[in-house]
Design a protein around this motif. Structure first.
Motif, PDB file in Angstrom:
ATOM      1  N   TYR A 412       0.860  -1.186   0.000  1.00  0.00           N
ATOM      2  CA  TYR A 412       0.000   0.000   0.000  1.00  0.00           C
ATOM      3  C   TYR A 412       0.893   1.232   0.000  1.00  0.00           C
ATOM      4  O   TYR A 412       1.913   1.272   0.691  1.00  0.00           O
ATOM      5  N   GLU A 418      -2.584   5.833   6.619  1.00  0.00           N
ATOM      6  CA  GLU A 418      -3.162   5.799   5.272  1.00  0.00           C
ATOM      7  C   GLU A 418      -3.423   4.363   4.835  1.00  0.00           C
ATOM      8  O   GLU A 418      -4.454   4.055   4.221  1.00  0.00           O
ATOM      9  N   THR A 422      -7.079   2.764   3.972  1.00  0.00           N
ATOM     10  CA  THR A 422      -7.259   2.161   2.649  1.00  0.00           C
ATOM     11  C   THR A 422      -7.678   0.706   2.758  1.00  0.00           C
ATOM     12  O   THR A 422      -8.565   0.238   2.032  1.00  0.00           O
ATOM     13  N   LYS A 426     -11.026  -0.998   1.440  1.00  0.00           N
ATOM     14  CA  LYS A 426     -10.887  -2.069   0.452  1.00  0.00           C
ATOM     15  C   LYS A 426     -11.661  -3.312   0.892  1.00  0.00           C
ATOM     16  O   LYS A 426     -12.365  -3.930   0.086  1.00  0.00           O
TER      17      LYS A 426
END
Length: 712
Positions: A412, A418, A422, A426
């Motif tokens: 990532y 972050e 994410t 996801k």
């Protein structure tokens, strides 16, 4: 030199040293897997073809046959003897295979074995030879099975092994010696721990200049991956320098700053060469005049690497990691293990490898050193791979995150926060897509079931059946189970339960007073966190609280029913590594049933097979949970925790924070993990410069103080 090495040098007199070493290593490590000349040619043939373009493929195959004969003489398949074909009998005879190898004339020959009847064949076949061949084949298979068995250590613990498919492109690039790229691609690799698969079919790319955080649950194989990379069991181009900060520096008479300077071997070798050249010139030992010319080159090379600034740079790194000028002059043997680990870290930062591997670098650092390391790593110009449980540290230094989960490694972009956001989004999207498809499948299936036997709608039913078959099969989202830790319920004690009044302390035989005028108190509701630089006296304060040390002056008073539970990494290291966690609990609390031991361990996530594995095979975080299980099984009502987060993964630290907030006993916590401190801390004690005091404003206020001091 081995016979195979001599043959290679004789056949290829101009072979490059690197290519020669590569070929020899392939022959050495893969000899047992070679069954015929094709296997040898596939392994090294193309590399040898590029070494000498004048040689044909047939020439290279002849050399490969000779190498096979040297490596495995028992596998020599054919020899021409007196003009006839002689085959070594090293396998059971298959007559139908032999038929295919003979011509029609051979078969029609009346004297041929193929024209004889069954009785003739039985009389002519050497049955003893066949039995001997079968016996040899069985021994060979048994030997192969033994080699496939994983090696074990003193505790009968299996070792981790790695396997990888290396492309011919990478092999040719390595053999050519022209690969100058500092990006790293580790493709299609598996890592196993005995029969347990840790990682399967993984692909990882490291772009030069980026800093990667490596995260995942305890026991999944993060540290193992670092070891596989550093030992080059996973393919890393030979021109890439790799440094793994894993072991502390060996203590000897070398000064700390010299130990750091010695890590730059290029600079050390140039300085040694300069001294030797100067000696030759001073003693007029330079008849050809080469020494003077070479000396000028050495000076140019030293200037190119800023050799003159090296001592100052080493001192800056050591100072940032907490070494005072006086400490930098001390011999490495005078430092404890934690400080020697700091020297090892300083050596790594100073030598600037192409790939720096750090495993829990903040474990041995105080907040001052952690903040300095964060800033230093933000300017790190080569590639770094960091395993850390410190979420704040990963947020500050990482440009990318590698997440190990379900035997896969996913990359990532961004720091830890972050990555986490994410990943959550996801997983939500994947779950939504999966549920949507399942709902659609159910709707279509309902139509199929309803009209399956309706002749008028047969074509529509068939169309929908084909459509379902073409839909991609989505897997349900696998969410990691949440980590839950649970401390025992305890009875309340009426305050005051712990009071320190005018306490001062200094060790006997020394003039230094660690701290003085300490006035502090705690209750059963206390959530006290202690911070301060290393060596300021935090551990000493804990020992006074637990009555392991007596104050030099002042008084300590505690409730008569107060029972401390003390956790430190030292207790983890003292666990019996040769037995399972259940056996450890049985030694500590004899006479209980196995289910009771499992219940004690299960409160801290050691359940199922983990409770039966040998402790040595557990990860550092899992060993810490075993120590927590022992601690809490004694039912303390006041916890003293000294750096409990060492080796715990991020999820377990979160679980520890939640468990401490729910615990109904008192807590004193020493830690530099900012995430845990913010979760638990209700009162912050600062131990610094001979004082211990309560600081209003909590951790944020303390961090500002530290940053101001670092700027002075």
């Amino acid at each position: 030199m081995s016979a195979s090495s001599k043959l290679i040098l004789k056949s290829f007199p101009n072979i490059n040293n690197d290519i020669s070493e590569y070929v020899e290593s392939v022959l050495e490590t893969s000899a047992d897997e070679f069954e015929n000349v094709d296997d040898v040619y596939e392994a090294i043939g193309e590399v040898l073809l590029e070494v000498e373009v004048d040689k044909s493929e047939d020439d290279i195959r002849d050399i490969c046959q000779k190498l096979l004969d040297i490596l495995k003489p028992e596998h020599e398949q054919t020899k021409t003897t007196n003009g006839g074909l002689h085959r070594m009998l090293n396998a059971p005879i298959q007559l139908n295979d032999l038929v295919s190898e003979n011509t029609a004339e051979d078969v029609n020959d009346p004297n041929s074995i193929w024209m004889k009847n069954a009785d003739d064949i039985n009389r002519n076949v050497n049955t003893k030879a066949v039995e001997r061949a079968e016996e040899l084949a069985k021994k060979k298979q048994d030997k192969r099975d033994m080699k496939e068995t994983k090696p074990v250590n003193n505790y009968r613990q299996v070792e981790a092994t790695a396997s990888q498919v290396i492309s011919k492109k990478d092999t040719r690039a390595e053999a050519s010696g022209n690969n100058n790229s500092r990006d790293i691609f580790i493709e299609n690799f598996d890592i196993c721990y005995g029969e347990k698969v840790l990682i399967q079919g993984a692909n990882v790319s490291f772009v030069y200049g980026r800093r990667y955080g490596f995260v995942g649950r305890n026991g999944l194989g993060k540290t193992t991956v670092l070891k596989m990379i550093s030992t080059k069991q996973l393919f890393i181009p030979s021109h890439i320098t790799v440094l793994h900060v894993e072991q502390e520096v060996v203590g000897d008479e070398t000064r700390a700053i010299d130990s750091v300077l010695e890590s730059d071997t290029v600079r050390v070798n140039l300085l040694d060469e300069e001294k030797e050249l100067q000696r030759r010139l001073n003693e007029n030992d330079d008849p050809t005049g080469e020494a003077g010319t070479r000396l000028n080159s050495v000076y140019s090379e030293l200037e190119a690497i800023d050799a003159a600034k090296a001592p100052a740079r080493a001192a800056v790194i050591l100072n940032g990691l907490g070494f005072t000028p006086e400490m930098q002059e001390r011999a490495t043997k005078t430092f404890s293990g934690g400080w020697r680990m700091r020297i090892a870290l300083a050596r790594a930062l100073f030598s600037k490898p192409d790939l720096l591997l750090l495993d829990e670098p903040t474990n041995m650092l105080d907040m001052q050193a952690i903040i300095w390391l964060e800033r230093y790593m933000q300017t790190w110009q080569s590639t770094a791979l960091v395993v850390s449980h410190d979420r704040n540290f990963l947020d500050e230094i990482c440009t990318d995150i590698l997440h190990l989960n379900s035997q896969k490694i996913t990359c990532y972009r961004g720091n830890y926060s972050e990555f986490y956001n994410t990943m959550v989004e996801k997983l939500k999207a994947q779950q939504k897509e999966y549920e949507s498809q399942m709902e659609y499948r159910a709707h279509v299936q309902e139509f199929i079931d309803k009209f399956r036997y309706n002749a008028k709608r047969a074509s529509m039913v068939q169309s929908r059946i084909k459509m379902l078959e073409k839909l991609p099969k989505l897997e349900p989202v696998i969410v990691e189970g949440t980590v839950t830790l649970k401390f025992p319920e305890v009875d309340k004690l009426q305050p005051p339960i712990l009071v320190l009044s005018e306490v001062a302390f200094k060790y006997e035989g020394t003039d230094r007073t660690i701290f003085r005028n300490v006035d502090l108190s705690a209750t059963m509701e206390s959530r006290i966190c202690i911070v301060g630089e290393n060596g300021a006296g935090k551990s000493t304060l804990l020992k006074i609280i637990m009555d392991k040390l007596t104050p030099t002056s002042g008084t300590r008073s505690v409730h008569r029913n107060l029972k401390f539970g003390y956790f430190t990494q030292h207790f983890v290291d003292q666990l019996d590594m040769s037995v399972s966690p259940i056996e450890i609990m049985a030694k500590e609390f004899p006479g209980l049933k196995g289910e009771e031991y499992r219940r004690m361990l299960g409160k801290f996530g050691i359940s199922g097979d983990l409770a039966l594995q040998q402790t040595e095979s557990l990860s550092g975080g899992q060993k810490s949970r075993v120590a927590f299980s022992i601690l809490c099984a004694h039912n303390p009502n006041f916890l003293i925790l000294d750096e409990p987060t060492n080796h715990l993964d991020i999820e377990t630290i979160e679980a520890l924070g939640h468990a401490l907030t729910k615990y109904n006993g008192g807590v004193v916590l020493v830690s530099h993990d900012e995430r845990l401190l913010k979760m638990v801390c209700q009162e912050l004690w600062v131990c610094s410069k001979g004082k211990v005091y309560s600081l209003d404003g909590g951790l944020d206020a303390y961090r500002k103080i530290v940053e101001i001091e670092m700027q002075l």
